[in-house]
Design a protein around this motif. Structure first.
Motif, short mmCIF file in Angstrom:
data_model
loop_
_atom_site.label_atom_id
_atom_site.label_comp_id
_atom_site.label_asym_id
_atom_site.label_seq_id
_atom_site.Cartn_x
_atom_site.Cartn_y
_atom_site.Cartn_z
N ALA A 1 -6.22 48.70 -8.63
CA ALA A 1 -5.15 48.13 -8.00
C ALA A 1 -4.46 48.70 -8.47
N ALA A 2 -4.05 49.50 -9.41
CA ALA A 2 -2.97 50.43 -9.55
C ALA A 2 -2.68 51.73 -8.07
N VAL A 3 -4.03 51.72 -7.49
CA VAL A 3 -3.68 52.30 -6.30
C VAL A 3 -3.50 51.52 -5.04
N VAL A 4 -4.15 50.80 -5.21
CA VAL A 4 -3.65 50.01 -3.69
C VAL A 4 -3.41 49.09 -4.08
N MET A 5 -2.76 48.40 -4.35
CA MET A 5 -2.58 46.89 -4.50
C MET A 5 -0.21 47.39 -4.47
N ARG A 6 -0.03 46.38 -3.57
CA ARG A 6 2.04 46.74 -3.31
C ARG A 6 1.89 45.49 -3.06
N ASP A 7 2.99 45.18 -3.37
CA ASP A 7 4.06 44.05 -2.84
C ASP A 7 4.78 43.97 -1.42
N ILE A 8 3.91 42.99 -0.45
CA ILE A 8 4.13 42.97 0.76
C ILE A 8 3.75 41.91 1.27
N GLY A 9 5.98 41.58 1.44
CA GLY A 9 6.27 40.73 1.77
C GLY A 9 7.12 39.84 1.12
N PHE A 10 7.15 40.63 -0.28
CA PHE A 10 7.53 39.77 -1.17
C PHE A 10 8.53 41.28 -1.88
N THR A 11 10.09 40.96 -2.35
CA THR A 11 10.22 41.52 -2.94
C THR A 11 10.78 41.36 -4.25
N PRO A 12 10.20 41.76 -5.29
CA PRO A 12 10.60 41.05 -6.46
C PRO A 12 12.18 41.65 -6.95
N ASP A 13 12.57 40.65 -7.47
CA ASP A 13 14.25 41.00 -7.62
C ASP A 13 14.41 41.18 -8.99
N ARG A 14 14.74 42.56 -8.80
CA ARG A 14 14.14 43.05 -10.89
C ARG A 14 15.75 43.16 -11.13
N GLY A 15 16.74 43.10 -10.76
CA GLY A 15 18.30 43.14 -10.59
C GLY A 15 19.00 41.74 -11.94
N GLY A 16 19.76 41.40 -12.02
CA GLY A 16 20.89 40.67 -12.10
C GLY A 16 19.84 39.84 -13.74
N ARG A 17 19.87 38.54 -14.42
CA ARG A 17 19.68 38.37 -15.50
C ARG A 17 18.28 37.91 -15.14
N PRO A 18 17.83 38.48 -16.65
CA PRO A 18 17.03 37.73 -16.54
C PRO A 18 16.02 36.04 -16.49
N LEU A 19 17.46 35.72 -17.78
CA LEU A 19 17.69 34.21 -18.24
C LEU A 19 17.92 33.47 -17.57
N ALA A 20 18.80 33.73 -16.84
CA ALA A 20 19.08 33.74 -15.25
C ALA A 20 18.60 32.92 -13.77
N GLU A 21 17.53 34.65 -13.97
CA GLU A 21 16.68 34.26 -13.06
C GLU A 21 15.46 33.02 -13.72
N ILE A 22 15.30 33.01 -14.67
CA ILE A 22 14.31 32.34 -14.75
C ILE A 22 14.53 31.09 -15.43
#
Length: 434
Positions: free
Chosen positions: A186-207
């Protein structure tokens, strides 16, 4: 390399096969393994209930991880967690540990599976949509079920006979090794496509935002709500029916140490899963509405589970297992396609995880109760009670059908209009960004 629908499907099939192979190595012997460790029926199924309780507890949080940090990250965390907890299971078996330790590790094992539920399926649907897929999701999920059935057939037979030739702990050790291999793949072949994780902002607000949106597009959408409310009854009972078959069939067979026969149970279900995957598209074509197929299958499934308890014959029960497996396998891709067509991409992993949570909630209650019924009365009695409980899913499926949702009859679902809170038709207020 440019991603295409074909390459996305290949990766999904590889991940599905690897996960199923690892899991199925112990499916045929898990209950026997727990009983061999010194637990009684109540304790063994209570340990399984703690596993499902772990899934209930962690389903939504891990779904949020998938929506915030990415589907790939969730999958990798799942493989590592399952590898470690599987190794701990072997240690507890070796030490003949007390029940509370089994309860803790079982809950952590549930945590590992929740990283997969929702995330892998969401990864597939988002990636297919982004690469221009215009086919039927029912067919994709059906094909995955075929491959998964082959892996389950291989793993369950191998696990059962490996335990018979060595001991009950060896299949668990092999399972941990396969999970480590899947982490690397999975580390080699799997990539997030069609979806961009939102790693910015405040985690609690995002949750909070994801949870709010997930409720809006999940439980507040009538069709989704009724599908989820049906899940505890057929999902919770289904887990018990499967795991109780191991000691039940050995009892009917007359040899409590014939672990190969226990593995054969999972193998039969694997074969049914393969056939069901092939039949999914054909079954879908028999009904104008997906919900009609789900209702008919549930009615027959209730009857089959009742017969498992009423007809105490090894060969008859084996035949009923085939029918039960076919019903579940042929309709599961239909339900997956229907549900995915009802939810938006942004909250897909969380809502799918919540759906899995609802099914797991039924297992938390049903497994110890039905295990106690087996201890006090018998396995056949527990199957009769199981059939009665699973019948309670039918009113909710009927209510889902009554909504007349467009995706109930749609040929494709990746591009179907999304429903909105308290109505399965769009409104400007509900469609506005938050």
């Amino acid at each position: 390399m440019t991603a295409t629908p074909a390459s996305i499907k290949r990766i999904y099939y590889v991940l599905t096969v690897g996960n199923t192979l690892a899991a199925s190595l112990i499916w045929g012997i898990n209950t026997i393994f727990l009983l061999d460790a010194g637990l009684n029926n109540l304790e063994a199924f209570a340990a399984n209930a703690f596993f499902t309780a772990g899934m209930v507890l962690f389903e939504v949080p891990t779904g949020i991880v998938a929506d915030l940090r990415g589907r790939r990250a969730s999958f990798l965390l799942g493989t590592l967690t399952l590898a470690v907890t599987t190794a701990l299971y072997v240690l507890l078996w070796h030490l003949e540990a007390p029940f509370w330790q089994w309860a803790v590790v079982s809950a952590l094992l549930g945590l590992g599976f929740t990283f997969f539920s929702g995330a892998t399926e969401a990864w597939l649907v988002d990636a297919l949509t982004a690469t221009g897929f215009d086919g039927q999701l029912d067919a994709v999920f059906g094909r995955a079920q075929v491959f998964s059935g082959v892996a389950m057939l291989t793993g369950s037979v191998a696990g059962g006979y490996l335990a018979q030739l060595t001991n009950l702990g060896v299949p668990f050790v092999v399972r941990a090794g396969v999970l480590v291999v899947m982490f690397v793949v999975a580390a080699v072949v799997m990539r997030d496509i069609g979806f961009t994780p939102d790693r910015g902002g405040r985690p609690l607000a995002e949750i909070r935002r994801i949870v709010r949106d997930s409720v809006d597009y999940g439980l507040r959408v009538p069709t989704v709500r009724y599908l989820m409310l049906a899940a505890p009854f057929f999902g919770g009972v289904g887990v018990y029916v499967f795991y109780a078959l191991q000691p039940y069939l050995l009892k009917l067979y007359g040899d409590p140490h014939a672990y190969g026969v226990a593995g054969l149970v999972a193998a039969i279900l694997a074969g049914s899963q393969i056939a069901g995957g092939f039949l999914a598209t054909w079954v879908r074509s028999l009904f104008r509405r997906r919900t009609s197929a789900l209702i008919v299958a549930q009615v027959v499934s209730v009857a089959v589970v009742l017969l498992m308890g009423l007809v105490a014959s090894f060969w008859v029960v084996l035949a009923l297992i085939v029918v039960w497996g076919l019903l579940n396998s042929a309709t599961m891709p239909i339900r997956q396609a229907f549900l995915n067509g009802l939810i938006p991409s942004r909250q897909r992993a969380t809502i799918l995880s919540f759906d899995s949570l609802m099914s797991s909630t039924g297992g938390v209650v049903a497994q110890p109760v039905l295990g106690r019924v087996a201890d006090v009365w018998s396995y056949p009695a527990s199957y009769v009670v199981s059939g009665v409980i699973s019948a309670f899913a039918l009113p909710f499926l009927a209510l889902a059908r009554a909504q007349h949702t467009p995706t109930d009859t749609a040929v494709t679902t990746t591009g179907a209009p999304l429903p909105t809170p308290e109505a399965d038709q769009p409104t400007a207020e509900a469609a506005a960004p938050r």
